[in-house]
Scaffold this active site. Structure first.
Site: not given
Ligand code: PAF
Length: 293
Positions: A28, A32, A34-35, A144
């Site tokens: 979304m 950071h 983690g992503h 994650g």
């Molecule tokens: O984990 C997230 O950021 C959200 O729940 C996701 C999986 C992108 C769905 O909107």
């Protein structure tokens, strides 16, 4: 790195597939480290496509949908430094029409924990993830582990709906003091950030009691809960079996220690996934092909 905004733009994915498996990293935004770890892991497995979409249907009426940080420009800046083939950042109308008649509802794994505190949340998550899977048709998708219940609920959708996608759960990235990285940490003041450490401290205490030999679900849960009281409001402190989130009283096999609590304006979650082998308790993962660390 390409940037796509429309479903039509995704035609470009066809040529990417020729260079290896397509690996989707749904986010979304408000990225950071983690992503970025999800992206790094993805790049070991194939051509990474990241989606950035703040999904309205997974937020409840009194939640932070309107204030959720939208930072596409800096997200793109971060991603451009990594091996990312493309970013899909659609407007809401590309994902949702005027009606939302067909949705994906979670099974048992979506009940309780965050599913109990946030009614409709997992239906929103599953519906958007199913749409993103349909639009991009990935070979692999990475989520994650911090959102443990989300991983398990998505795992069940993929299994039950026979989606030909390999799921990977990537380890939770923590600050040096143990705080799990989260886009919502930016809501915290310096004092609240210190207070938020009670989540990881509570989980560590639960793990410690298991390492000391405790196998009683109720006792481990109480150990966690005692420390979590330092939060402004405890939402849950739970010890469950993986993957079904069952409540066996004597702990064995793979175990999820999961907490959710409010600190200041933020609702924070964290968890540990642990494997019990006889007397040993080791860190583990949620999905068949997850990475431990
Ligand atoms: O984990 C997230 O950021 C959200 O729940 C996701 C999986 C992108 C769905 O909107």
């Amino acid at each position: 790195m390409k940037l796509w905004h429309t479903r039509d733009d995704l035609q470009a994915l066809q040529s990417l597939r020729k260079d290896g498996p397509l690996v989707l990293v749904p986010t979304m935004g408000a990225l950071h480290e983690g992503h970025l770890d999800l992206v790094r892991l993805g790049s070991e497995l194939g051509q990474v496509v990241v989606t950035v979409f703040v999904n309205p249907t997974q937020f409840g009426p009194n939640e932070d949908f309107s204030s959720y940080p939208r930072t596409l420009e800096s997200d793109l800046e971060l991603l451009s430094k990594l091996p990312v083939s493309g970013v899909f950042a659609p407007a809401t109308k590309e994902i949702y029409g005027s009606d939302l008649e067909v949705t994906v509802q979670p099974g048992n794994r979506g009940m309780g924990l965050c599913g109990g505190d946030r009614p409709g949340h997992f239906a929103g998550v599953l519906t958007v993830v199913a749409k993103l899977f349909g639009l991009t048709q990935p070979d692999v998708a990475i989520f994650g582990r911090k959102d443990a219940q989300q991983c398990l609920v998505i795992g069940q959708m993929v299994e039950d709906l026979k989606m030909p996608i390999q799921l990977v759960d990537a380890p939770t990235r923590r600050e040096t003091d143990g705080l799990a990285m989260s886009s919502r940490n930016r809501y915290l003041s310096a004092d609240q950030r210190r207070q938020a450490l009670c989540l990881s401290r509570a989980l560590s205490a639960g793990k410690q009691s298991m390492e000391n030999g405790c196998r009683s679900r109720a006792e481990v849960q109480q150990t966690i809960l005692d420390i979590l009281q330092d939060a402004d409001q405890v939402e849950y402190a739970e010890v469950r079996q993986v993957p079904d989130l069952g409540k066996n009283e004597i702990l064995a096999g793979k175990i999820l220690l999961a907490v959710a609590a409010r600190v200041g304006p933020a609702r924070l979650i964290d968890n540990f996934v642990l494997q019990i082998n006889d007397k040993q308790v080791t860190d583990s993962y949620l999905l068949g092909t997850g990475r431990k660390s």
